[in-house]
Design a protein around this motif. Structure first.
Motif, mmCIF file in Angstrom:
data_model
loop_
_atom_site.group_PDB
_atom_site.id
_atom_site.type_symbol
_atom_site.label_atom_id
_atom_site.label_comp_id
_atom_site.label_asym_id
_atom_site.label_seq_id
_atom_site.Cartn_x
_atom_site.Cartn_y
_atom_site.Cartn_z
ATOM 1 N N THR A 23 46.969 29.786 45.022
ATOM 2 C CA THR A 23 45.955 29.673 44.131
ATOM 3 C C THR A 23 45.202 30.834 43.724
ATOM 4 O O THR A 23 45.277 31.841 44.663
ATOM 5 N N TRP A 24 44.687 31.084 42.264
ATOM 6 C CA TRP A 24 43.976 32.138 42.368
ATOM 7 C C TRP A 24 42.820 32.267 43.184
ATOM 8 O O TRP A 24 42.424 33.754 43.894
ATOM 9 N N ASP A 25 42.076 31.516 43.464
ATOM 10 C CA ASP A 25 40.967 31.523 44.581
ATOM 11 C C ASP A 25 41.443 32.169 45.889
ATOM 12 O O ASP A 25 40.691 32.928 46.381
ATOM 13 N N GLN A 26 42.731 31.533 46.368
ATOM 14 C CA GLN A 26 43.166 32.208 47.704
ATOM 15 C C GLN A 26 43.738 33.622 47.385
ATOM 16 O O GLN A 26 43.360 34.542 48.320
ATOM 17 N N ALA A 82 42.427 35.779 45.444
ATOM 18 C CA ALA A 82 41.108 36.587 45.576
ATOM 19 C C ALA A 82 40.469 36.737 46.903
ATOM 20 O O ALA A 82 40.097 37.856 47.410
ATOM 21 N N ALA A 83 40.531 35.648 47.667
ATOM 22 C CA ALA A 83 40.119 35.729 49.139
ATOM 23 C C ALA A 83 40.839 36.513 49.969
ATOM 24 O O ALA A 83 40.320 37.106 50.663
ATOM 25 N N LYS A 90 40.076 40.093 49.129
ATOM 26 C CA LYS A 90 38.838 40.392 49.858
ATOM 27 C C LYS A 90 39.088 40.873 51.385
ATOM 28 O O LYS A 90 38.570 41.957 51.601
ATOM 29 N N TRP A 112 38.499 36.071 34.177
ATOM 30 C CA TRP A 112 38.647 35.908 35.785
ATOM 31 C C TRP A 112 39.073 37.273 36.540
ATOM 32 O O TRP A 112 38.755 37.695 37.415
ATOM 33 N N ASP A 165 36.642 38.749 38.754
ATOM 34 C CA ASP A 165 36.822 37.920 40.221
ATOM 35 C C ASP A 165 37.689 39.170 41.047
ATOM 36 O O ASP A 165 37.865 39.068 42.249
ATOM 37 N N ARG A 209 46.188 28.738 38.655
ATOM 38 C CA ARG A 209 44.579 28.627 38.424
ATOM 39 C C ARG A 209 44.216 27.587 39.675
ATOM 40 O O ARG A 209 43.424 27.893 40.328
ATOM 41 N N THR A 210 45.014 26.419 39.831
ATOM 42 C CA THR A 210 44.709 25.641 40.806
ATOM 43 C C THR A 210 45.956 25.267 41.812
ATOM 44 O O THR A 210 45.598 24.452 42.280
#
Length: 415
Positions: A154-157, A159-160, A163, A224, A228, A285-286
């Motif tokens: 996912t996008w959140d993963q 980005a994490a 980081k 995003w 992000d 995204r998800t």
């Protein structure tokens, strides 16, 4: 990805003797693996069985081949065949043979359907797929292992992970090449990954071919990316708008990039430098993106010199399973026919297995809107401007709105 065949005039030394001239793009990266070697071998095999036909092939770099064909056509000396990046302008000008006038039913039916569909202008196929590729997310296994992270879905993963990689000192946690070399490709891949399965959307256009560059989904996607990834310093020291794809690939091969979108040619580039890498489908995204971006290069036949029968016979030979596989394997690209795709999918050879992740993406891939004569102008505008959408102080909404206006005007002018 690109290549061009130049089959120009027809010389005749007798009633049955014909010379076909082909202009082709060069998929090699050195004289040692120039596409000229592929065509020389193929033409030799063809001419051995067709004494009345000669095929003269001129190979040009991707930087020059499209312009070369354009010059030839403008001068009234169109090649018989050209294998280049776009066909729609020539089709709209009435200069090309329809594929059905050239190819056997068996050959035409063997093309992968979404590639054949993309070769249509005004509901008739003029563009004949020649080589294809898709995009997947490459990641550096060594850097990921040192950081104790796993490939994102996912996008959140993503980005994490980026980081963590940044905190470990990785120069480019996630490379985002939106520079003018191939920004239209990186842009489309992110657009597709931002379009959920339940919301539709297919990159630059909707399902009926209308440009939707400034859709709410696309604005959200670039917002995003700006906030992000770029805004948090996760895309490296070079601004995305100045980072070209070739430079991003070279940095990955040098072990300086944690993740980036890549096509099959990056495999050999990374392997030559000893980089341990893996590939996964592009995160969405998800969840996994509903579609990957596909790219196809095109073969087309010009009507100026006639010889439809001879051209068709040669193309039926070019698109035999063996020849399609040989080209795909030589240059790390995907077959455009069902028979060759099945053979590659069933193969346990290491070189074929390396392409399986890309081959898996092909059936659901989305291609550029190459059937629109406006696409060349739109792609050029994207290359020059999309980097501004993620720049400090930039406005994704404003940039995409300007690009939409350019696309709408180009589309109106083309029609």
């Amino acid at each position: 990805m690109g290549m061009t065949l130049l089959l120009g005039g027809c010389g005749s030394t007798g009633s049955s003797d014909v010379t076909l001239r082909l202009v082709a793009a060069d998929y090699g990266d050195s004289a040692a693996n120039s596409s000229k070697k592929y065509w020389d071998s193929l033409v030799k095999a063809y001419e051995a069985k067709h004494s009345g036909v000669k095929v003269e092939v001129s190979v040009y770099s991707w930087n020059d081949v499209d312009a070369k064909v354009k010059e030839m056509v403008a001068a009234g000396h169109a090649p018989d065949l050209a294998q280049i990046g776009a066909y729609a302008d020539y089709a709209a000008a009435g200069k090309l043979y329809p594929a059905s006038d050239l190819l056997s039913i068996r050959t035409q039916a063997d093309f992968l359907s979404q590639l054949s569909d993309a070769g249509q202008w005004n509901h008739t196929q003029y563009g004949i797929p020649f080589a294809a590729s898709t995009r997947v997310l490459f990641y550096n296994k060594t850097l990921f292992a040192k950081a104790g992270i796993t490939p994102p879905t996912t996008w959140d993963q993503l980005a994490a992970d980026a980081k963590v990689l940044k905190d470990k000192g990785v120069k480019y946690p996630v490379a985002l090449p939106l520079g003018p070399e191939e920004a239209q490709a990186e842009t489309m891949q992110w657009m597709l990954s931002g379009a959920g399965a339940d919301t539709g959307g297919s990159g630059y256009t909707d399902d009926v071919g209308t440009y939707t560059i400034d859709s709410a989904q696309n604005v959200d996607t670039f917002t995003w990316l700006k906030d992000d990834l770029v805004g948090k310093g996760l895309t490296g020291p070079v601004a995305p708008g100045r980072l070209n794809r070739a430079d991003a690939f070279a940095a990955f091969a040098d072990g300086q990039v944690g993740m980036l979108n890549g096509h099959p040619t990056l495999i050999q580039q990374a392997e030559k430098k000893g980089v341990q890498f893996g590939t996964v489908p592009m995160p969405g995204r998800t969840g996994t993106a509903r579609a990957s971006m596909g790219v196809t290069d095109w073969m087309m036949a010009f009507k100026q010199n006639g010889h439809a029968d001879r051209i068709g016979d040669f193309l039926n030979f070019v698109y035999s399973e063996k020849n399609v596989l040989d080209f795909s394997r030589d240059y790390g690209l995907l077959p455009v026919t069902g028979s060759a795709s099945t053979a590659m999918s069933d193969s346990d050879a290491a070189s074929d297995k390396a392409l399986h992740p890309f081959l898996d993406q092909l059936p659901t891939s989305e291609l550029y809107p190459v059937g629109k004569t406006s696409w060349a102008a739109v792609a050029a505008a994207v290359k020059q401007n999309i980097g501004q959408a993620v720049a400090p102080g930039g406005s994704p909404s404003a940039v995409l709105t300007r690009l939409q206006a350019t696309a709408t005007a180009a589309d109106s002018s083309a029609s």
